[in-house]
Write a protein that holds these residues in place. Sequence first.
Motif, PDB file in Angstrom:
ATOM      1  N   TRP A   1       0.837  -1.207   0.000  1.00 36.13           N
ATOM      2  CA  TRP A   1       0.000   0.000   0.000  1.00 36.13           C
ATOM      3  C   TRP A   1       0.870   1.255   0.000  1.00 36.13           C
ATOM      4  N   ALA A   2       1.968   1.227   0.733  1.00 38.40           N
ATOM      5  CA  ALA A   2       2.885   2.376   0.755  1.00 38.40           C
ATOM      6  C   ALA A   2       3.464   2.615  -0.635  1.00 38.40           C
ATOM      7  N   PHE A   3       3.831   1.531  -1.325  1.00 43.05           N
ATOM      8  CA  PHE A   3       4.361   1.650  -2.682  1.00 43.05           C
ATOM      9  C   PHE A   3       3.298   2.190  -3.627  1.00 43.05           C
ATOM     10  N   LEU A   4       2.068   1.649  -3.533  1.00 41.50           N
ATOM     11  CA  LEU A   4       0.988   2.113  -4.400  1.00 41.50           C
ATOM     12  C   LEU A   4       0.709   3.589  -4.175  1.00 41.50           C
ATOM     13  N   ARG A   5       0.704   4.024  -2.919  1.00 47.59           N
ATOM     14  CA  ARG A   5       0.491   5.449  -2.636  1.00 47.59           C
ATOM     15  C   ARG A   5       1.569   6.295  -3.277  1.00 47.59           C
ATOM     16  N   ALA A   6       2.828   5.883  -3.140  1.00 43.73           N
ATOM     17  CA  ALA A   6       3.935   6.631  -3.734  1.00 43.73           C
ATOM     18  C   ALA A   6       3.830   6.643  -5.262  1.00 43.73           C
ATOM     19  N   LEU A   7       3.449   5.514  -5.842  1.00 46.58           N
ATOM     20  CA  LEU A   7       3.297   5.424  -7.296  1.00 46.58           C
ATOM     21  C   LEU A   7       2.197   6.360  -7.793  1.00 46.58           C
ATOM     22  N   ILE A   8       1.049   6.323  -7.135  1.00 45.65           N
ATOM     23  CA  ILE A   8      -0.068   7.179  -7.547  1.00 45.65           C
ATOM     24  C   ILE A   8       0.317   8.648  -7.398  1.00 45.65           C
ATOM     25  N   ASP A   9       0.925   9.009  -6.288  1.00 46.17           N
ATOM     26  CA  ASP A   9       1.344  10.404  -6.098  1.00 46.17           C
ATOM     27  C   ASP A   9       2.343  10.828  -7.174  1.00 46.17           C
ATOM     28  N   THR A  10       3.192   9.914  -7.612  1.00 45.66           N
ATOM     29  CA  THR A  10       4.148  10.219  -8.682  1.00 45.66           C
ATOM     30  C   THR A  10       3.427  10.405 -10.015  1.00 45.66           C
ATOM     31  N   LEU A  11       2.442   9.546 -10.288  1.00 48.72           N
ATOM     32  CA  LEU A  11       1.680   9.669 -11.531  1.00 48.72           C
ATOM     33  C   LEU A  11       0.912  10.989 -11.604  1.00 48.72           C
ATOM     34  N   PHE A  12       0.442  11.452 -10.453  1.00 52.13           N
ATOM     35  CA  PHE A  12      -0.290  12.729 -10.379  1.00 52.13           C
ATOM     36  C   PHE A  12       0.654  13.817  -9.868  1.00 52.13           C
ATOM     37  N   PHE A  13       1.813  13.923 -10.493  1.00 55.47           N
ATOM     38  CA  PHE A  13       2.881  14.815 -10.035  1.00 55.47           C
ATOM     39  C   PHE A  13       2.469  16.285  -9.968  1.00 55.47           C
ATOM     40  N   TRP A  14       1.491  16.694 -10.735  1.00 56.21           N
ATOM     41  CA  TRP A  14       1.060  18.091 -10.731  1.00 56.21           C
ATOM     42  C   TRP A  14       0.144  18.418  -9.540  1.00 56.21           C
ATOM     43  N   GLN A  15      -0.253  17.410  -8.783  1.00 63.14           N
ATOM     44  CA  GLN A  15      -1.087  17.620  -7.596  1.00 63.14           C
ATOM     45  C   GLN A  15      -0.272  17.262  -6.352  1.00 63.14           C
ATOM     46  N   ASP A  16      -0.094  18.204  -5.456  1.00 61.32           N
ATOM     47  CA  ASP A  16       0.613  17.911  -4.207  1.00 61.32           C
ATOM     48  C   ASP A  16      -0.209  16.934  -3.364  1.00 61.32           C
ATOM     49  N   ASN A  17       0.432  15.874  -2.896  1.00 63.47           N
ATOM     50  CA  ASN A  17      -0.215  14.899  -2.007  1.00 63.47           C
ATOM     51  C   ASN A  17      -1.562  14.418  -2.542  1.00 63.47           C
ATOM     52  N   HIS A  18      -1.562  13.915  -3.763  1.00 62.73           N
ATOM     53  CA  HIS A  18      -2.810  13.494  -4.411  1.00 62.73           C
ATOM     54  C   HIS A  18      -3.607  12.507  -3.554  1.00 62.73           C
ATOM     55  N   CYS A  19      -2.944  11.463  -3.060  1.00 64.63           N
ATOM     56  CA  CYS A  19      -3.667  10.436  -2.294  1.00 64.63           C
ATOM     57  C   CYS A  19      -4.255  10.994  -1.003  1.00 64.63           C
ATOM     58  N   ARG A  20      -3.489  11.822  -0.317  1.00 70.14           N
ATOM     59  CA  ARG A  20      -4.012  12.430   0.908  1.00 70.14           C
ATOM     60  C   ARG A  20      -5.213  13.326   0.589  1.00 70.14           C
ATOM     61  N   SER A  21      -5.102  14.098  -0.488  1.00 69.04           N
ATOM     62  CA  SER A  21      -6.223  14.959  -0.891  1.00 69.04           C
ATOM     63  C   SER A  21      -7.452  14.138  -1.241  1.00 69.04           C
ATOM     64  N   ALA A  22      -7.245  12.979  -1.893  1.00 69.62           N
ATOM     65  CA  ALA A  22      -8.372  12.106  -2.233  1.00 69.62           C
ATOM     66  C   ALA A  22      -9.041  11.573  -0.965  1.00 69.62           C
ATOM     67  N   TRP A  23      -8.221  11.192   0.003  1.00 64.86           N
ATOM     68  CA  TRP A  23      -8.755  10.700   1.282  1.00 64.86           C
ATOM     69  C   TRP A  23      -9.526  11.810   2.008  1.00 64.86           C
ATOM     70  N   GLU A  24      -8.960  13.022   2.023  1.00 61.69           N
ATOM     71  CA  GLU A  24      -9.646  14.145   2.672  1.00 61.69           C
ATOM     72  C   GLU A  24     -10.956  14.463   1.970  1.00 61.69           C
ATOM     73  N   SER A  25     -10.973  14.336   0.647  1.00 63.83           N
ATOM     74  CA  SER A  25     -12.206  14.560  -0.103  1.00 63.83           C
ATOM     75  C   SER A  25     -13.292  13.580   0.338  1.00 63.83           C
ATOM     76  N   GLU A  26     -12.899  12.327   0.545  1.00 61.43           N
ATOM     77  CA  GLU A  26     -13.850  11.335   1.048  1.00 61.43           C
ATOM     78  C   GLU A  26     -14.272  11.666   2.482  1.00 61.43           C
ATOM     79  N   LEU A  27     -13.299  11.995   3.304  1.00 65.67           N
ATOM     80  CA  LEU A  27     -13.559  12.291   4.705  1.00 65.67           C
ATOM     81  C   LEU A  27     -14.540  13.445   4.880  1.00 65.67           C
ATOM     82  N   TYR A  28     -14.342  14.496   4.097  1.00 63.29           N
ATOM     83  CA  TYR A  28     -15.185  15.689   4.214  1.00 63.29           C
ATOM     84  C   TYR A  28     -16.329  15.709   3.204  1.00 63.29           C
ATOM     85  N   ARG A  29     -16.511  14.583   2.513  1.00 65.69           N
ATOM     86  CA  ARG A  29     -17.631  14.382   1.587  1.00 65.69           C
ATOM     87  C   ARG A  29     -17.668  15.421   0.474  1.00 65.69           C
ATOM     88  N   LYS A  30     -16.505  15.847   0.018  1.00 68.79           N
ATOM     89  CA  LYS A  30     -16.425  16.862  -1.028  1.00 68.79           C
ATOM     90  C   LYS A  30     -16.913  16.354  -2.381  1.00 68.79           C
TER      91      LYS A  30
END
Length: 81
Positions: A42-71
């Motif tokens: 999971w740590a590797f997948l998170r790093a890979l996804i964040d690398t693929l979405f290089f133009w977005q800072d902390n893509h995976c964390r932002s995705a999780w926060e979006s779910e958390l705050y129901r954005k």
Amino acid sequence: MGRRSRQIPIAVDQFVNTLFGGWADETISSVAWRKRCESKGWAFLRALIDTLFFWQDNHCRSAWESELYRKQLPPELRGNQ
């Protein structure tokens, strides 16, 4: 980018996540952030996804926060977040 062109890739992402046993309304990026400390995979997948979405800072964390705050919901369904 229009709303529909943003929503369709998210729907596909959620569908793939569900095929592999995840929650139907959660993206793979959100899962990767949430489970990043559970295993090296999971740590590797998170790093890979964040690398693929290089133009977005902390893509995976932002995705999780979006779910958390129901954005991802329409504004009238978000409640008092």
